[in-house]
Design a protein around this motif. Structure first.
Motif, PDB file in Angstrom:
ATOM      1  N   HIS A  36     -19.056  26.473 -14.065  1.00 63.07           N
ATOM      2  CA  HIS A  36     -19.361  25.045 -13.948  1.00 63.07           C
ATOM      3  C   HIS A  36     -18.936  24.492 -12.584  1.00 63.07           C
ATOM      4  N   ARG A  37     -19.679  23.510 -12.140  1.00 64.55           N
ATOM      5  CA  ARG A  37     -19.331  22.801 -10.903  1.00 64.55           C
ATOM      6  C   ARG A  37     -18.933  21.386 -11.296  1.00 64.55           C
ATOM      7  N   PRO A  38     -17.808  20.922 -10.806  1.00 67.77           N
ATOM      8  CA  PRO A  38     -17.384  19.565 -11.173  1.00 67.77           C
ATOM      9  C   PRO A  38     -18.325  18.520 -10.589  1.00 67.77           C
ATOM     10  N   SER A  39     -18.465  17.443 -11.321  1.00 65.40           N
ATOM     11  CA  SER A  39     -19.305  16.331 -10.886  1.00 65.40           C
ATOM     12  C   SER A  39     -18.424  15.093 -10.763  1.00 65.40           C
ATOM     13  N   VAL A  40     -18.524  14.427  -9.635  1.00 67.79           N
ATOM     14  CA  VAL A  40     -17.725  13.229  -9.387  1.00 67.79           C
ATOM     15  C   VAL A  40     -18.653  12.108  -8.954  1.00 67.79           C
ATOM     16  N   SER A  41     -18.525  10.972  -9.618  1.00 70.65           N
ATOM     17  CA  SER A  41     -19.319   9.805  -9.217  1.00 70.65           C
ATOM     18  C   SER A  41     -18.827   9.304  -7.871  1.00 70.65           C
ATOM     19  N   ASN A  42     -19.651   8.536  -7.221  1.00 73.27           N
ATOM     20  CA  ASN A  42     -19.263   7.973  -5.939  1.00 73.27           C
ATOM     21  C   ASN A  42     -19.513   6.472  -5.966  1.00 73.27           C
ATOM     22  N   GLY A  43     -18.640   5.742  -5.311  1.00 75.84           N
ATOM     23  CA  GLY A  43     -18.787   4.296  -5.212  1.00 75.84           C
ATOM     24  C   GLY A  43     -18.807   3.887  -3.757  1.00 75.84           C
ATOM     25  N   TYR A  44     -19.619   2.929  -3.414  1.00 73.15           N
ATOM     26  CA  TYR A  44     -19.751   2.509  -2.021  1.00 73.15           C
ATOM     27  C   TYR A  44     -19.361   1.044  -1.811  1.00 73.15           C
ATOM     28  N   GLU A  45     -18.785   0.425  -2.825  1.00 70.01           N
ATOM     29  CA  GLU A  45     -18.423  -0.981  -2.718  1.00 70.01           C
ATOM     30  C   GLU A  45     -17.240  -1.141  -1.760  1.00 70.01           C
ATOM     31  N   ARG A  46     -17.355  -2.080  -0.879  1.00 66.03           N
ATOM     32  CA  ARG A  46     -16.301  -2.300   0.111  1.00 66.03           C
ATOM     33  C   ARG A  46     -15.427  -3.474  -0.310  1.00 66.03           C
ATOM     34  N   GLU A  47     -14.673  -3.263  -1.365  1.00 64.98           N
ATOM     35  CA  GLU A  47     -13.688  -4.236  -1.829  1.00 64.98           C
ATOM     36  C   GLU A  47     -12.324  -3.568  -1.745  1.00 64.98           C
ATOM     37  N   PHE A  48     -11.364  -4.276  -1.171  1.00 68.16           N
ATOM     38  CA  PHE A  48     -10.064  -3.677  -0.943  1.00 68.16           C
ATOM     39  C   PHE A  48      -8.939  -4.635  -1.289  1.00 68.16           C
ATOM     40  N   VAL A  49      -7.784  -4.045  -1.534  1.00 68.73           N
ATOM     41  CA  VAL A  49      -6.541  -4.770  -1.687  1.00 68.73           C
ATOM     42  C   VAL A  49      -5.518  -4.025  -0.818  1.00 68.73           C
ATOM     43  N   TYR A  50      -4.508  -4.726  -0.353  1.00 66.66           N
ATOM     44  CA  TYR A  50      -3.517  -4.117   0.530  1.00 66.66           C
ATOM     45  C   TYR A  50      -2.199  -3.921  -0.209  1.00 66.66           C
ATOM     46  N   VAL A  51      -1.473  -2.893   0.208  1.00 70.31           N
ATOM     47  CA  VAL A  51      -0.132  -2.667  -0.310  1.00 70.31           C
ATOM     48  C   VAL A  51       0.809  -2.582   0.887  1.00 70.31           C
ATOM     49  N   TYR A  52       1.840  -3.404   0.857  1.00 71.28           N
ATOM     50  CA  TYR A  52       2.923  -3.321   1.829  1.00 71.28           C
ATOM     51  C   TYR A  52       3.966  -2.398   1.236  1.00 71.28           C
ATOM     52  N   GLY A  53       4.486  -1.489   2.038  1.00 66.56           N
ATOM     53  CA  GLY A  53       5.510  -0.579   1.548  1.00 66.56           C
ATOM     54  C   GLY A  53       6.560  -0.324   2.600  1.00 66.56           C
ATOM     55  N   ALA A  54       7.783  -0.076   2.139  1.00 62.62           N
ATOM     56  CA  ALA A  54       8.882   0.298   3.028  1.00 62.62           C
ATOM     57  C   ALA A  54       9.761   1.284   2.271  1.00 62.62           C
ATOM     58  N   VAL A  55       9.981   2.429   2.889  1.00 60.25           N
ATOM     59  CA  VAL A  55      10.772   3.476   2.248  1.00 60.25           C
ATOM     60  C   VAL A  55      12.098   3.646   2.985  1.00 60.25           C
ATOM     61  N   SER A  56      13.148   3.892   2.201  1.00 60.80           N
ATOM     62  CA  SER A  56      14.467   4.279   2.715  1.00 60.80           C
ATOM     63  C   SER A  56      14.613   5.763   2.419  1.00 60.80           C
ATOM     64  N   PRO A  57      14.282   6.638   3.357  1.00 61.88           N
ATOM     65  CA  PRO A  57      14.286   8.069   3.071  1.00 61.88           C
ATOM     66  C   PRO A  57      15.642   8.611   2.620  1.00 61.88           C
ATOM     67  N   ILE A  58      16.710   8.134   3.214  1.00 59.06           N
ATOM     68  CA  ILE A  58      18.041   8.661   2.887  1.00 59.06           C
ATOM     69  C   ILE A  58      18.428   8.298   1.462  1.00 59.06           C
ATOM     70  N   GLU A  59      18.146   7.077   1.042  1.00 56.85           N
ATOM     71  CA  GLU A  59      18.488   6.626  -0.311  1.00 56.85           C
ATOM     72  C   GLU A  59      17.433   7.019  -1.346  1.00 56.85           C
ATOM     73  N   GLY A  60      16.216   7.285  -0.901  1.00 64.70           N
ATOM     74  CA  GLY A  60      15.133   7.563  -1.835  1.00 64.70           C
ATOM     75  C   GLY A  60      14.649   6.305  -2.533  1.00 64.70           C
ATOM     76  N   ASP A  61      14.634   5.199  -1.815  1.00 64.10           N
ATOM     77  CA  ASP A  61      14.173   3.913  -2.346  1.00 64.10           C
ATOM     78  C   ASP A  61      12.868   3.519  -1.675  1.00 64.10           C
ATOM     79  N   MET A  62      12.025   2.810  -2.430  1.00 62.78           N
ATOM     80  CA  MET A  62      10.796   2.269  -1.855  1.00 62.78           C
ATOM     81  C   MET A  62      10.579   0.859  -2.383  1.00 62.78           C
ATOM     82  N   ASP A  63      10.342  -0.068  -1.480  1.00 61.54           N
ATOM     83  CA  ASP A  63       9.971  -1.438  -1.829  1.00 61.54           C
ATOM     84  C   ASP A  63       8.484  -1.580  -1.553  1.00 61.54           C
ATOM     85  N   TRP A  64       7.783  -2.344  -2.392  1.00 62.39           N
ATOM     86  CA  TRP A  64       6.343  -2.502  -2.213  1.00 62.39           C
ATOM     87  C   TRP A  64       5.892  -3.875  -2.695  1.00 62.39           C
TER      88      TRP A  64
END
Length: 185
Positions: A36-64
């Motif tokens: 079998h070959r997998p089938s994946v639908s495709n979408g072309y709508e150009r609607e977006f939302v943004y995510v702000y993120g900041a990671v503290s690598p040493i502590e392993g924390d992420m704010d978003w």
């Protein structure tokens, strides 16, 4: 904040970035039993939302923060959120040269200082790896009917990612970051 106010505080190194998530599909490899070959639908709508993120690598924390826009006003809100989450820390926030990071109306909390990345150097920002991880684990080969569904997926996936401190560390605590000595003298 004066040098006297900083002295003796814990320094928290954070890497910040924004990412865009939307209804356009990013094709990923996937497994399927032969012949079998997998089938994946495709979408072309150009609607977006943004995510702000900041990671503290040493502590392993992420704010978003999820946002409909990417501008100085939203960046100010995100910085306030990060400052409130870590009020006792002196935060050194490494960020890129996005226009909203340099805007005149951007308000930076007193306990945050910026450190700019060199231009065109996303490979130096570990937050970029977290966006890849989120896309790979939460959004592979999926077509969303509307932007509200994308936001719901982010609201489920971001807490999962940010709660896994060991995974955050393994993705972002690069040797050159961990070797830094962070004290405010």
């Amino acid at each position: 904040m004066t040098p006297e106010e900083v002295r003796g505080r814990r320094v928290r190194l954070m890497f910040q970035d924004e990412a865009r998530f939307g209804r356009m599909v990013r094709m990923r490899r996937c497994w399927s039993p032969a012949p079998h070959r997998p089938s994946v639908s495709n979408g072309y709508e150009r609607e977006f939302v943004y995510v702000y993120g900041a990671v503290s690598p040493i502590e392993g924390d992420m704010d978003w923060m999820i946002s409909q826009k990417m501008n100085a006003e939203q960046m100010t809100l995100f910085l306030s959120q990060v400052s409130a989450a870590h009020p006792e820390d002196f935060i050194v926030m490494v960020l890129d040269g996005a226009s909203s990071h340099k805007a005149k109306d951007l308000r930076r909390p007193d306990n945050i200082r910026f450190l700019a990345l060199p231009p065109y150097a996303p490979e130096l920002n570990p937050q970029e790896h977290l966006w890849d991880e989120l896309r790979e684990k939460e959004f592979p080969n999926r077509v969303f009917n509307d932007l509200a569904t994308v936001i719901r997926q982010l609201q489920q996936g971001l807490p999962r990612l940010s709660a896994d401190r060991e995974r955050l560390r393994s993705l972002t605590a690069w040797p050159w970051i961990v070797s830094l000595i962070l004290t405010a003298n």
